[in-house]
Design an enzyme around this catalytic site. Structure first.
Site, PDB file in Angstrom:
ATOM      1  N   ILE A 111      17.376  24.220   3.642  1.00 26.67           N
ATOM      2  CA  ILE A 111      16.448  24.594   2.569  1.00 26.67           C
ATOM      3  C   ILE A 111      16.120  26.081   2.606  1.00 26.67           C
ATOM      4  CG2 ILE A 111      14.095  24.255   1.690  1.00 26.67           C
ATOM      5  CD1 ILE A 111      14.136  21.575   3.156  1.00 26.67           C
ATOM      6  N   HIS A 160      13.120  27.841   1.685  1.00 30.12           N
ATOM      7  CA  HIS A 160      11.726  27.502   1.358  1.00 30.12           C
ATOM      8  C   HIS A 160      11.099  28.536   0.426  1.00 30.12           C
ATOM      9  CE1 HIS A 160      11.062  24.265   4.348  1.00 30.12           C
ATOM     10  NE2 HIS A 160      12.017  24.888   5.009  1.00 30.12           N
ATOM     11  N   ARG A 191      15.439  22.090  16.820  1.00 33.10           N
ATOM     12  CA  ARG A 191      14.751  23.328  16.426  1.00 33.10           C
ATOM     13  C   ARG A 191      14.421  24.109  17.695  1.00 33.10           C
ATOM     14  NH1 ARG A 191      12.367  18.723  14.319  1.00 33.10           N
ATOM     15  NH2 ARG A 191      11.591  18.606  12.196  1.00 33.10           N
TER      16      ARG A 191
HETATM   17  O1  LIG Z   1       9.355  19.860  10.661  1.00 32.02           O
HETATM   18  P1  LIG Z   1       9.379  21.361  10.482  1.00 32.02           P
HETATM   19  O2  LIG Z   1       8.079  21.929  10.107  1.00 32.02           O
HETATM   20  O3  LIG Z   1      10.044  22.025  11.639  1.00 32.02           O
HETATM   21  O4  LIG Z   1      10.294  21.638   9.203  1.00 32.02           O
HETATM   22  C1  LIG Z   1      11.606  21.333   9.232  1.00 32.02           C
HETATM   23  C2  LIG Z   1      12.011  21.015   7.826  1.00 32.02           C
HETATM   24  O5  LIG Z   1      13.269  20.462   7.833  1.00 32.02           O
HETATM   25  C3  LIG Z   1      11.986  22.143   6.859  1.00 32.02           C
HETATM   26  O6  LIG Z   1      12.957  23.132   7.083  1.00 32.02           O
END
Ligand SMILES: O=P(O)(O)OC[C@H](O)CO
Length: 478
Positions: free
Chosen positions: A46, A48, A312
């Site tokens: 995405i 954003h 992440r």
């Molecule tokens: O859960 P978050 O805040 O790390 O957001 C991740 C989502 O996929 C949006 O990029």
């Protein structure tokens, strides 16, 4: 001036491309066999709007600006990018208060196209939204893209402009002298270096430690995803978010640029030791399914094409670390969690213009012959019948379809190999061959044959992606 960028993900590749605009020697060191195979290849894809990030954060400094750079960048680098818009959906009155807060935050972050839609307006934008939704924050400028394609395109363009890409080259140590970057030691050699840009994703903390500036830690936060078939194209028009929690933006329903639907991610914090854990779990996928169905009830698992997980690179502060350090020439581009893909075009410029030139006073002169353009691989699914005929006349391999799910010809696979693909996944991420409903069930063997022929290696030497990801093990019969 010798600059080493560590990591060929979205951050490193865009920084390298930015650097390639200047007269300096740019090296990109990537320990994986290909571009964008870390955090970049498994996220929500995405761009954003930039309204979500706390106004004083580093994330906010770059997100909205990065979003605005995508139009030009996608034209120059010829990758798919669509401003489909996004919705943050409210189910209860108190959610609406949060939408108002997000709208205010957006204003502070420079996002000026936010509006709160009432139920009837929301239904017009997203007809398949749950009947229980009562309102939504609509951001028209949010978009979707393919993160690995952005990284591949940026590296191809950087290399066209003189940068040197080193794949399967892992950094083992960084030597400093008088508090300045001096050498980069890898599994393949030793290099004199003036500047190191640490864009090593999940491993940026370990790289920073090597330079003696390891004052942060990266924790993997797993997100599981379900990709649904293109038969569901049109199920959603926009990126659909629930109202966020403190921990996460929640589980989304996202249209992909090639017509599929992506569900996810959940958010599971893992210990530091699990930076390679990309496994999915039945419970995790069930959570993704149930929460996305709450937004869009017509979501159906029978259309599943693939499940996967991404990690992440999270820090304690949940913010990007983009700064020079006490070791002169060592710059961190770390903790690039969401909205990293969005922010990357903006912070790539910041690293080169503000950190290297303004703060470190490095004199970089612009190349007169910088070529900002890169062309994508010509794909038979994007051309008219007439154009296809012309392509086949020039090269009969355009007439031989290899991947029927995504309409990919042999010529495209050969071109992907010419541009650096060495594995099945390398071909997949450059052409979308084996990315479709059959997930390579029909075309993988043919692709292995083409890689083997083009690289002149035995078929059993062709890998799925990493060193030991064997596909076949010699002949069944003599
Ligand atoms: O859960 P978050 O805040 O790390 O957001 C991740 C989502 O996929 C949006 O990029």
């Amino acid at each position: 001036m010798k600059v080493f960028v560590i990591g060929a993900g979205i951050s490193g590749s865009l920084v390298a491309r930015e650097l390639s605009k200047y007269d300096c020697e740019v090296h990109v060191l990537e320990k994986a066999p290909d571009i964008g195979w870390g955090v970049t290849k498994a996220n929500s894809a995405i761009v954003h709007g930039g309204y979500d990030d706390p106004p004083q954060s580093v994330r906010a400094k770059f997100a909205a600006k990065g979003n605005r750079l995508y139009d030009e960048l996608s034209k120059e680098l010829d990758f798919d990018f669509e401003r489909v818009g996004s919705l943050v959906v409210a189910f209860k009155e108190e959610d609406i208060n949060y939408l108002k807060e997000l709208k205010e935050r957006g204003k502070k972050n420079g996002v000026d196209d936010l509006e709160i839609l009432e139920k009837s307006e929301l239904k017009k934008v997203e007809p398949n939204i749950s009947d229980e939704a009562i309102a939504a924050l609509y951001c028209k400028s949010a978009g979707i893209t393919e993160p690995w394609e952005v990284a591949i395109a940026a590296i191809e363009n950087a290399v066209e402009n003189g940068a040197i890409l080193h794949l399967e080259e892992e950094v083992l140590d960084i030597q400093t002298k008088n508090q300045k970057v001096s050498k980069v030691i890898t599994n393949k050699g030793e290099y004199e270096a003036d500047v190191v840009i640490n864009a090593a994703g999940l491993f940026a903390d370990e790289i920073a430690k090597m330079a003696g500036v390891g004052d942060f830690e990266i924790f993997p936060r797993k997100g599981e995803y379900i990709l649904l078939d293109k038969k569901l194209k049109g199920l959603v028009n926009t990126v659909v978010f629930p109202t966020p929690t403190k921990k996460s933006k929640g589980i989304l329903v996202v249209p992909t640029v090639d017509g599929g639907i992506l569900l996810g991610p959940n958010a599971k914090d893992l210990p530091k030791s699990m930076k390679y854990d990309l496994g999915t779990t039945p419970e995790g996928l069930q959570e993704v399914y149930e929460k996305s169905k709450r937004l869009i009830p017509k979501v159906e698992l029978s259309y599943t094409v693939k499940t996967f997980a991404g990690l992440r690179p999270e820090t304690k502060e949940k913010d990007f670390i983009i700064s020079a350090t006490k070791v002169w020439g060592f710059v961190n581009v770390a903790g690039i969690r969401s909205p990293g893909l969005t922010a990357a075009p903006s912070f790539a410029k910041y690293v080169v213009e503000d950190i290297l030139q303004d703060q470190l006073k490095i004199n970089l002169s612009k190349k007169k012959d910088f070529n900002p353009y890169r062309k994508r691989i010509t794909n038979i699914r994007d051309v008219s019948l007439k154009e296809w005929e012309e392509l086949v006349k020039k090269d009969p391999k355009y007439g031989r379809t290899v991947c029927f799910c995504n309409n990919v010809s042999e010529a495209e696979i050969v071109e992907a190999i010419r541009r650096g693909a060495r594995t099945l996944d390398g071909v997949k991420f450059r052409t979308r061959a084996s990315f479709g409903r059959c997930q390579g069930g029909f075309c993988s063997l043919k692709i292995v044959e083409i890689i083997s022929r083009e690289l002149n290696i035995p078929m059993e030497e062709v890998k799925l992606n990493s060193k030991n990801s064997w596909i076949m093990d010699g002949k069944v019969r003599a």
